[in-house]
Design a protein around this motif. Structure first.
Motif, mmCIF file in Angstrom:
data_model
loop_
_atom_site.group_PDB
_atom_site.id
_atom_site.type_symbol
_atom_site.label_atom_id
_atom_site.label_comp_id
_atom_site.label_asym_id
_atom_site.label_seq_id
_atom_site.Cartn_x
_atom_site.Cartn_y
_atom_site.Cartn_z
ATOM 1 N N MET A 87 -70.518 109.943 -84.858
ATOM 2 C CA MET A 87 -70.974 111.122 -84.139
ATOM 3 C C MET A 87 -71.258 112.225 -85.152
ATOM 4 S SD MET A 87 -69.037 113.267 -81.127
ATOM 5 C CE MET A 87 -67.687 113.728 -82.215
ATOM 6 N N SER A 88 -72.378 112.894 -84.997
ATOM 7 C CA SER A 88 -72.741 113.933 -85.951
ATOM 8 C C SER A 88 -73.079 115.230 -85.238
ATOM 9 C CB SER A 88 -73.934 113.498 -86.805
ATOM 10 O OG SER A 88 -75.072 113.294 -86.006
ATOM 11 N N THR A 89 -72.806 116.338 -85.920
ATOM 12 C CA THR A 89 -73.202 117.663 -85.480
ATOM 13 C C THR A 89 -74.182 118.206 -86.500
ATOM 14 O OG1 THR A 89 -71.053 118.054 -84.443
ATOM 15 C CG2 THR A 89 -72.408 119.981 -84.912
ATOM 16 N N ILE A 90 -75.396 118.554 -86.079
ATOM 17 C CA ILE A 90 -76.429 119.013 -86.993
ATOM 18 C C ILE A 90 -76.965 120.361 -86.520
ATOM 19 C CG2 ILE A 90 -78.653 118.501 -88.062
ATOM 20 C CD1 ILE A 90 -78.113 115.548 -87.536
ATOM 21 N N GLN A 91 -77.003 121.324 -87.422
ATOM 22 C CA GLN A 91 -77.613 122.627 -87.148
ATOM 23 C C GLN A 91 -78.613 122.905 -88.266
ATOM 24 O OE1 GLN A 91 -74.674 125.718 -86.219
ATOM 25 N NE2 GLN A 91 -73.147 124.139 -85.836
ATOM 26 N N LYS A 102 -58.281 112.803 -88.758
ATOM 27 C CA LYS A 102 -58.425 111.364 -88.992
ATOM 28 C C LYS A 102 -59.848 110.869 -88.760
ATOM 29 C CE LYS A 102 -53.727 109.705 -88.152
ATOM 30 N NZ LYS A 102 -52.868 108.789 -87.361
ATOM 31 N N LYS A 103 -60.631 111.613 -87.980
ATOM 32 C CA LYS A 103 -61.988 111.166 -87.673
ATOM 33 C C LYS A 103 -63.057 111.821 -88.558
ATOM 34 C CE LYS A 103 -61.238 109.696 -82.915
ATOM 35 N NZ LYS A 103 -61.774 109.713 -81.532
ATOM 36 N N ILE A 129 -67.008 114.507 -98.698
ATOM 37 C CA ILE A 129 -66.991 113.208 -98.027
ATOM 38 C C ILE A 129 -65.642 112.523 -98.222
ATOM 39 C CG2 ILE A 129 -68.005 112.047 -100.040
ATOM 40 C CD1 ILE A 129 -69.571 110.297 -98.013
ATOM 41 N N ARG A 130 -65.223 111.805 -97.190
ATOM 42 C CA ARG A 130 -63.993 111.009 -97.269
ATOM 43 C C ARG A 130 -64.273 109.754 -98.100
ATOM 44 N NH1 ARG A 130 -59.450 109.602 -93.764
ATOM 45 N NH2 ARG A 130 -60.051 111.309 -92.369
ATOM 46 N N TRP A 189 -68.417 112.685 -87.810
ATOM 47 C CA TRP A 189 -67.107 112.275 -87.318
ATOM 48 C C TRP A 189 -67.182 110.829 -86.822
ATOM 49 C CZ3 TRP A 189 -63.496 116.241 -87.645
ATOM 50 C CH2 TRP A 189 -64.010 117.547 -87.688
ATOM 51 N N LEU A 190 -66.074 110.119 -86.921
ATOM 52 C CA LEU A 190 -66.001 108.800 -86.285
ATOM 53 C C LEU A 190 -66.049 108.987 -84.769
ATOM 54 C CD1 LEU A 190 -63.247 106.806 -88.208
ATOM 55 C CD2 LEU A 190 -65.700 106.317 -88.126
#
Length: 209
Positions: free
Chosen positions: A1-5, A41-42, A131-132, A207-208
């Motif tokens: 899942m991604s959030t893009i602005q 965690k995600k 980044i993880r 996010w996962l």
């Protein structure tokens, strides 16, 4: 899942900063907006591309990450945080990362353009990513500067800093940790007569699901 602005401008008034230094300095008054939040965690990665007309010492912009216990999510100023991006220091923009666990520490280096790189103003600015990652020694967050061409294709990935303490918190037994991720803008110089305006080309958090 991604959030893009995409394509927005943020502004910071003089005297704004995020900084903690012993014995008593604990500043948390930078304007924070456009925050995306989720379970630590995600969290997978965050990326931002931005630029400004830097003029004042410590003018800064980039990414802000705030890990916090779910049971104390509204504590301000928060106990722990990371900010990374560009900071104007010694008369020119530098790459900058600050990590705060108890007190803050700061790593800073020149913003040197690579041989195949376009001017940041031609590609929408400098791109920073957190980044993880993990290896045989464990897990951590890595901060990179991404060198992109005019079409947004990756030319080079420059490692800036590995931060290990953040992901240790997500394994704390009986306590859930959350993470707030925001674009960052601040102008610490109190004598400045105008606000700092920063143009953000993009801000993306993964996010996962």
């Amino acid at each position: 899942m991604s959030t893009i602005q995409e394509s927005f401008v943020l502004e910071a008034a003089p005297g704004t900063d995020i900084w903690r230094k012993p014995p008593t300095t604990n500043v948390w008054n930078a304007p924070i907006s456009r925050t995306t939040s989720g379970p630590l965690k995600k969290f997978q990665s965050a990326r931002v591309t931005f630029w400004s007309d830097w003029t004042e010492r410590y003018d800064q912009a980039g990414l802000l990450l705030v890990p916090k216990r779910a049971s104390s999510a509204d504590v301000s100023p928060p106990e722990k945080w990371i900010k990374t991006g560009v900071e104007f220091y010694l008369g020119k923009p530098h790459l900058s990362t600050v990590g705060c666990d108890r007190f803050a520490d700061w790593s800073v280096g020149p913003l040197a353009l690579t041989a195949n790189e376009s001017d940041p103003t031609e590609v929408g600015g400098v791109t920073i990513e957190i980044i993880r990652e993990g290896d045989e020694h464990g897990k951590s967050l890595w901060v990179y500067r991404l060198v992109l061409d005019a079409e947004g294709h990756l030319i080079e990935k420059i490692p800036l800093r590995e931060i290990c303490w953040v992901l240790a918190n997500e394994d704390e037994v009986g306590e859930e940790w959350l993470l707030d991720v925001s674009p960052l803008v601040a102008r610490p110089e109190k004598k400045a007569t105008e606000s700092l305006k920063v143009n953000f080309k993009s801000f993306e958090v993964q996010w996962l699901s």
